[in-house]
Design a protein around this motif. Sequence first.
Motif, PDB file in Angstrom:
ATOM      1  N   GLN A 320      27.870  42.805  39.649  1.00  0.00           N
ATOM      2  CA  GLN A 320      27.086  43.750  40.573  1.00  0.00           C
ATOM      3  C   GLN A 320      26.175  44.501  39.855  1.00  0.00           C
ATOM      4  N   ALA A 321      26.363  44.948  38.761  1.00  0.00           N
ATOM      5  CA  ALA A 321      25.360  46.067  38.038  1.00  0.00           C
ATOM      6  C   ALA A 321      23.941  45.540  37.596  1.00  0.00           C
ATOM      7  N   ILE A 322      23.969  44.167  37.721  1.00  0.00           N
ATOM      8  CA  ILE A 322      22.513  43.551  37.191  1.00  0.00           C
ATOM      9  C   ILE A 322      21.367  44.274  37.844  1.00  0.00           C
ATOM     10  N   PRO A 323      21.305  44.279  39.108  1.00  0.00           N
ATOM     11  CA  PRO A 323      20.107  44.698  39.782  1.00  0.00           C
ATOM     12  C   PRO A 323      19.904  46.156  39.733  1.00  0.00           C
ATOM     13  N   ILE A 324      21.087  46.792  39.770  1.00  0.00           N
ATOM     14  CA  ILE A 324      21.050  48.527  39.627  1.00  0.00           C
ATOM     15  C   ILE A 324      20.541  48.765  38.411  1.00  0.00           C
ATOM     16  N   PHE A 325      21.052  47.940  37.445  1.00  0.00           N
ATOM     17  CA  PHE A 325      20.590  48.321  36.033  1.00  0.00           C
ATOM     18  C   PHE A 325      19.066  48.089  35.925  1.00  0.00           C
ATOM     19  N   GLU A 326      18.374  47.143  36.435  1.00  0.00           N
ATOM     20  CA  GLU A 326      17.118  46.760  36.429  1.00  0.00           C
ATOM     21  C   GLU A 326      16.053  47.980  37.130  1.00  0.00           C
ATOM     22  N   GLY A 327      16.699  48.479  38.261  1.00  0.00           N
ATOM     23  CA  GLY A 327      16.137  49.655  38.767  1.00  0.00           C
ATOM     24  C   GLY A 327      16.501  50.940  37.980  1.00  0.00           C
ATOM     25  N   ILE A 328      17.209  51.022  37.399  1.00  0.00           N
ATOM     26  CA  ILE A 328      17.593  52.203  36.405  1.00  0.00           C
ATOM     27  C   ILE A 328      16.355  52.121  35.298  1.00  0.00           C
ATOM     28  N   ARG A 329      16.348  51.102  34.728  1.00  0.00           N
ATOM     29  CA  ARG A 329      15.552  50.635  33.635  1.00  0.00           C
ATOM     30  C   ARG A 329      13.825  50.865  34.040  1.00  0.00           C
ATOM     31  N   GLU A 330      13.624  50.739  35.279  1.00  0.00           N
ATOM     32  CA  GLU A 330      12.328  50.744  35.760  1.00  0.00           C
ATOM     33  C   GLU A 330      11.854  52.124  35.558  1.00  0.00           C
ATOM     34  N   LYS A 331      12.737  53.025  35.866  1.00  0.00           N
ATOM     35  CA  LYS A 331      12.394  54.413  35.748  1.00  0.00           C
ATOM     36  C   LYS A 331      12.297  55.141  34.501  1.00  0.00           C
ATOM     37  N   LYS A 332      12.471  54.165  33.344  1.00  0.00           N
ATOM     38  CA  LYS A 332      12.677  54.677  31.805  1.00  0.00           C
ATOM     39  C   LYS A 332      13.738  55.513  31.496  1.00  0.00           C
ATOM     40  N   TYR A 333      14.809  55.281  32.416  1.00  0.00           N
ATOM     41  CA  TYR A 333      16.189  56.094  32.118  1.00  0.00           C
ATOM     42  C   TYR A 333      16.702  55.829  30.892  1.00  0.00           C
ATOM     43  N   PRO A 334      17.195  56.731  30.211  1.00  0.00           N
ATOM     44  CA  PRO A 334      17.760  56.346  28.554  1.00  0.00           C
ATOM     45  C   PRO A 334      18.922  55.590  28.741  1.00  0.00           C
TER      46      PRO A 334
END
Length: 372
Positions: A320-334
Amino acid sequence: MSVMNKKYIKEAKNIINSNKNMKIIGITGSYGKTSTKNIINEILSESFSCIMTPKSFNTTLGVTKCIRENIKPYTEVFICEMGAARLGEIKEICEIVKPNFSVITSIGPQHLTSFKTMENIQKAKFEIVENSSQGSVSILNIDNNYIDEGINLYAMDKKVIKYAIENKDEADYYAENIETGERGSTFDVVIPGKESIKIKTRLLGKLNILNVVCAVAVADKLGLSPEEIKVGAKYLRPVPHRLELRQNPNGSIIIDDAYNSNIRGASMALEVLKSFENKKRILITPGIVDLGDKAKEINKELGNKAAEASDFIILVGAKQAIPIFEGIREKKYPEKNVYIANNLEDALRKMNQIIDSNSVVLLENDLPDNYL
């Protein structure tokens, strides 16, 4: 449907028909309906003998059970929540209760696995308007595009009352002078032709402000004075697991929004988390489920918003985390501030490792085991 269930439904219809002076408020929506139901009940109960459907008893048989067990000859107002996972379910409930007031709080991408399209969800929710009683009033949230559009499709022959906090120019009832913070909200509700009401509440988030505006519209149409409405709104409390604020013994704060399951509600919950500017903001979420083909897109959007509101993010469930993590990475979140937990127990263990007296934790959405 079994013979016994048909018998129960007939009994419920007879009870409704015998209480001719009782006003019936039907409420549906993709989100916000349970909170709105509770707020309406709190405000109206100061002046009327009210019964509302308990918890999330929003199916045909749940509503039938409530009517048979709780409505008495002296009941003045029945507040009926209506849910649906398929077309025709809300119509079925309306044929029993015949609402005098039909409320739609929201229309969004929920139960897409069964509904398939947003158009079907829109049509299903507007069944409450199309199947309400003769001379009924429809109270509709026009901040929601699907509701605003649906008025011209499904409510042209109905009396429509519009409420909003954003589209004020088109609304009959709306909130202004809004101030939100860690401990609640203060705002004015404008009532057409009357003085506005200043409301101070412990309820968190703009979504709850919108819910209060809806409740004020219902109360005003039932004849309550602004002062009576204000008294009823004074002690509003959050519904359990819907932006419910709890203080831990160590001084940290938990915002329990575990019952949420939609992007709009989750976005507003993240706005609340973001408002705690001087604290360590921790998000725990499995994301949003039952979205059909839109699951990846919407959970990626959730990731974008989570990155902007949180100092540390705990995602529950590797798949379930895969697309959420993609969205987080898009924002250059650490990425060092993201933890992917195997299950809720693992997530809470990680939370206890990083939490301190200056922390605020948002628990956003439950997740069935089959999604982990």
